[in-house]
Design a protein around this motif. Structure first.
Motif, PDB file in Angstrom:
ATOM      1  N   ARG A  71       0.816  -1.214   0.000  1.00 24.35           N
ATOM      2  CA  ARG A  71       0.000   0.000   0.000  1.00 24.35           C
ATOM      3  C   ARG A  71       0.853   1.269   0.000  1.00 24.35           C
ATOM      4  NH1 ARG A  71      -5.260  -1.036   0.589  1.00 24.35           N
ATOM      5  NH2 ARG A  71      -5.894  -3.100   1.384  1.00 24.35           N
ATOM      6  N   THR A  72       1.900   1.249  -0.786  1.00 23.34           N
ATOM      7  CA  THR A  72       2.746   2.435  -0.918  1.00 23.34           C
ATOM      8  C   THR A  72       2.236   3.391  -1.988  1.00 23.34           C
ATOM      9  OG1 THR A  72       4.165   1.133  -2.407  1.00 23.34           O
ATOM     10  CG2 THR A  72       4.828   1.303  -0.086  1.00 23.34           C
ATOM     11  N   GLY A  73       1.211   3.004  -2.699  1.00 23.09           N
ATOM     12  CA  GLY A  73       0.620   3.864  -3.728  1.00 23.09           C
ATOM     13  C   GLY A  73      -0.864   4.036  -3.501  1.00 23.09           C
ATOM     14  N   ALA A  74      -1.411   5.187  -3.903  1.00 27.18           N
ATOM     15  CA  ALA A  74      -2.828   5.469  -3.717  1.00 27.18           C
ATOM     16  C   ALA A  74      -3.638   4.872  -4.863  1.00 27.18           C
ATOM     17  CB  ALA A  74      -3.062   6.977  -3.650  1.00 27.18           C
ATOM     18  N   LEU A  75      -4.730   4.193  -4.520  1.00 28.24           N
ATOM     19  CA  LEU A  75      -5.623   3.656  -5.534  1.00 28.24           C
ATOM     20  C   LEU A  75      -6.427   4.786  -6.162  1.00 28.24           C
ATOM     21  CD1 LEU A  75      -6.907   0.485  -3.648  1.00 28.24           C
ATOM     22  CD2 LEU A  75      -5.190   0.588  -5.470  1.00 28.24           C
ATOM     23  N   GLN A  76      -7.163   4.462  -7.235  1.00 32.00           N
ATOM     24  CA  GLN A  76      -7.883   5.499  -7.975  1.00 32.00           C
ATOM     25  C   GLN A  76      -8.906   6.216  -7.090  1.00 32.00           C
ATOM     26  OE1 GLN A  76      -9.512   3.581 -11.431  1.00 32.00           O
ATOM     27  NE2 GLN A  76      -7.620   3.764 -12.584  1.00 32.00           N
ATOM     28  N   THR A  77      -9.595   5.476  -6.215  1.00 35.49           N
ATOM     29  CA  THR A  77     -10.584   6.102  -5.334  1.00 35.49           C
ATOM     30  C   THR A  77      -9.923   7.104  -4.401  1.00 35.49           C
ATOM     31  OG1 THR A  77     -11.904   4.067  -5.390  1.00 35.49           O
ATOM     32  CG2 THR A  77     -12.397   5.655  -3.647  1.00 35.49           C
ATOM     33  N   GLU A  78      -8.764   6.716  -3.855  1.00 34.95           N
ATOM     34  CA  GLU A  78      -8.050   7.617  -2.954  1.00 34.95           C
ATOM     35  C   GLU A  78      -7.540   8.844  -3.703  1.00 34.95           C
ATOM     36  OE1 GLU A  78      -5.069   5.078  -1.442  1.00 34.95           O
ATOM     37  OE2 GLU A  78      -6.384   3.987  -0.073  1.00 34.95           O
ATOM     38  N   GLU A  79      -7.042   8.647  -4.915  1.00 34.24           N
ATOM     39  CA  GLU A  79      -6.572   9.783  -5.721  1.00 34.24           C
ATOM     40  C   GLU A  79      -7.720  10.748  -6.018  1.00 34.24           C
ATOM     41  OE1 GLU A  79      -4.772   8.206  -9.197  1.00 34.24           O
ATOM     42  OE2 GLU A  79      -2.870   7.739  -8.203  1.00 34.24           O
ATOM     43  N   TYR A  80      -8.885  10.182  -6.332  1.00 34.13           N
ATOM     44  CA  TYR A  80     -10.044  11.025  -6.626  1.00 34.13           C
ATOM     45  C   TYR A  80     -10.435  11.859  -5.411  1.00 34.13           C
ATOM     46  CZ  TYR A  80     -14.942  12.250  -7.413  1.00 34.13           C
ATOM     47  OH  TYR A  80     -16.126  12.920  -7.522  1.00 34.13           O
ATOM     48  N   GLU A  81     -10.488  11.227  -4.239  1.00 37.14           N
ATOM     49  CA  GLU A  81     -10.864  11.945  -3.030  1.00 37.14           C
ATOM     50  C   GLU A  81      -9.843  13.037  -2.700  1.00 37.14           C
ATOM     51  OE1 GLU A  81     -11.205   8.863  -0.172  1.00 37.14           O
ATOM     52  OE2 GLU A  81     -13.206   8.189  -0.853  1.00 37.14           O
ATOM     53  N   THR A  82      -8.563  12.734  -2.899  1.00 35.78           N
ATOM     54  CA  THR A  82      -7.521  13.732  -2.637  1.00 35.78           C
ATOM     55  C   THR A  82      -7.657  14.922  -3.574  1.00 35.78           C
ATOM     56  OG1 THR A  82      -6.008  12.002  -1.886  1.00 35.78           O
ATOM     57  CG2 THR A  82      -5.034  14.119  -2.505  1.00 35.78           C
TER      58      THR A  82
END
Length: 402
Positions: free
Chosen positions: A268-279
């Protein structure tokens, strides 16, 4: 008794004085003053003297077209387009085929002449002197800002840099020439040894044979051995190698998939698409808070219904919007505002944003900077009050029914 000769002389002097007065700059200035009021009431929504907006810039237009052409165009531009007037057709095509309202029925010949006089007067004004801009502080100095790097044409680069680039190019070209010469000299000296199996499978052998036209390193080796004894309608399958480039890419995808899974789903060293969208949405919300003119900012205006606000909205509409939407909102160049169909939404907040930011692709100019927030809300509320008025000669519906 006063002689007839004396009366005739005084009358002649009065007539000459009157003619001089009519042709004097003061009379022309008066035409320009009257033309300015007409221009601001009917033309500023789509035209500027210095820049293209919905229509072309009008500075010196009388020199490019002539008064007679301008009068005909202002009266009915579409009539000239349909008649095939070359200049009218070019303007119509250039400005996205947005038709100019026909003013022949609303403006008299004198009004149109006054507008042209105003354009002439404004065109002949000397350009305003540009104030000298103070020197910008250095980027490292207090209060300094990063300076935009100006692009320099290639031939205007310093001579030493041009010489260095030319020398580098010459060296690269020389290396290529030497390699080609060595290839042509050494290959014949190697004789048949280049076809031995050990050399063919070495990297140097593969590269050399590729240069000689042997594409086995790319396409794989054709064994011409039937893969099975099955015969399907005369179609036979051979056990040939897959192309090496295809196998290499297949192996790369396997390695990539393993690395991707470890990076995103195991460690989990990278953000998934959902996390990127929320950010990104959080960042956009912060930017919207810092930027009051953000088109995506949420507004919660309420429709104004008091008589004073609607009267003010009507005055603003008549001055700025009627040229394209009609005096009763029936639609001319712009859409009909009195029916149930909308191109950009019928909510007061959606109408407010359309008025504020415009729709440049369809000829709707933005009114922010020209109208205050209160004025845009008033005119938006007035537009909503036009619903169901059913004016005569209303334009056909456009958009979706709300």
């Amino acid at each position: 008794m006063i002689s007839l000769k004396h009366i005739f002389r005084k009358s002649s002097l009065a007539l000459v004085a009157g003619l001089l007065l009519v042709g004097s700059p003061a009379a022309q200035a008066q035409d320009a003053v009257a033309g300015k009021a007409i221009f601001e009431g009917n033309c500023t929504a789509c035209h500027s003297l210095e820049a293209d907006i919905v229509g072309p810039a009008l500075k010196d237009v009388h020199k490019r077209r002539g008064d007679e052409w301008l009068v005909s165009f202002i009266k009915n531009s579409q009539e000239m387009v349909q008649a095939g007037d070359k200049d009218a057709v070019v303007l119509f095509e250039k400005f996205n085929k947005v038709p100019m309202p026909a003013f022949g029925g609303s403006l008299s010949d004198e009004d149109i002449s006054n507008v042209i006089a105003y354009i002439k007067a404004e065109s002949e004004k000397p350009a305003e002197a540009v104030a000298e801009v103070p020197a910008t502080p250095a980027p490292g100095a207090p209060g300094g800002a990063p300076v935009a790097v100006e692009e320099v044409p290639f031939l205007d680069l310093p001579p030493m840099l041009l010489f260095t680039l030319a020398l580098t190019g010459a060296i690269v070209l020389l290396v290529i020439v030497v390699l080609v010469m060595l290839f042509r000299l050494l290959v014949p000296m190697m004789g048949d040894s280049i076809y031995s199996e050990s050399f063919r499978h070495s990297f140097a052998g593969r590269l050399l044979l590729l240069l000689k036209g042997d594409t086995t390193i790319v396409t794989g080796k054709a064994k011409d051995v039937i893969h099975s004894h099955h015969d399907f309608d005369g179609i036979q399958e051979y056990d040939n190698d897959l192309p090496p480039w295809w196998k290499t890419m297949f192996y790369v995808t396997i390695v990539f998939s393993v690395a991707y899974m470890l990076h995103y789903h195991v460690f989990r060293t990278g953000a998934l698409q959902t996390e990127e969208y929320e950010t990104e949405m959080e960042q956009a919300a912060l930017l919207a808070a810092l930027t009051p003119d953000d088109p995506n900012a949420v507004t919660d205006f309420e429709v104004l219904t008091d008589d004073a606000a609607l009267a003010s909205g009507k005055s603003i509409f008549d001055t700025n919007c009627a040229a394209c939407h009609g005096q009763e909102g029936q639609g001319t160049v712009g859409p009909n505002l009195t029916d149930e169909y909308w191109l950009h939404g019928d909510d007061i907040n959606e109408i407010f944003k359309t008025v504020k930011y415009g729709v440049p692709a369809k000829g709707m100019v933005p009114w922010q900077g020209k109208l205050t927030k209160e004025q845009m809300l008033e005119v938006s509320s007035y537009i909503l009050s036009l619903q169901g008025t059913n004016p005569a000669n209303a334009k056909e519906p456009q958009g979706e029914k709300e």
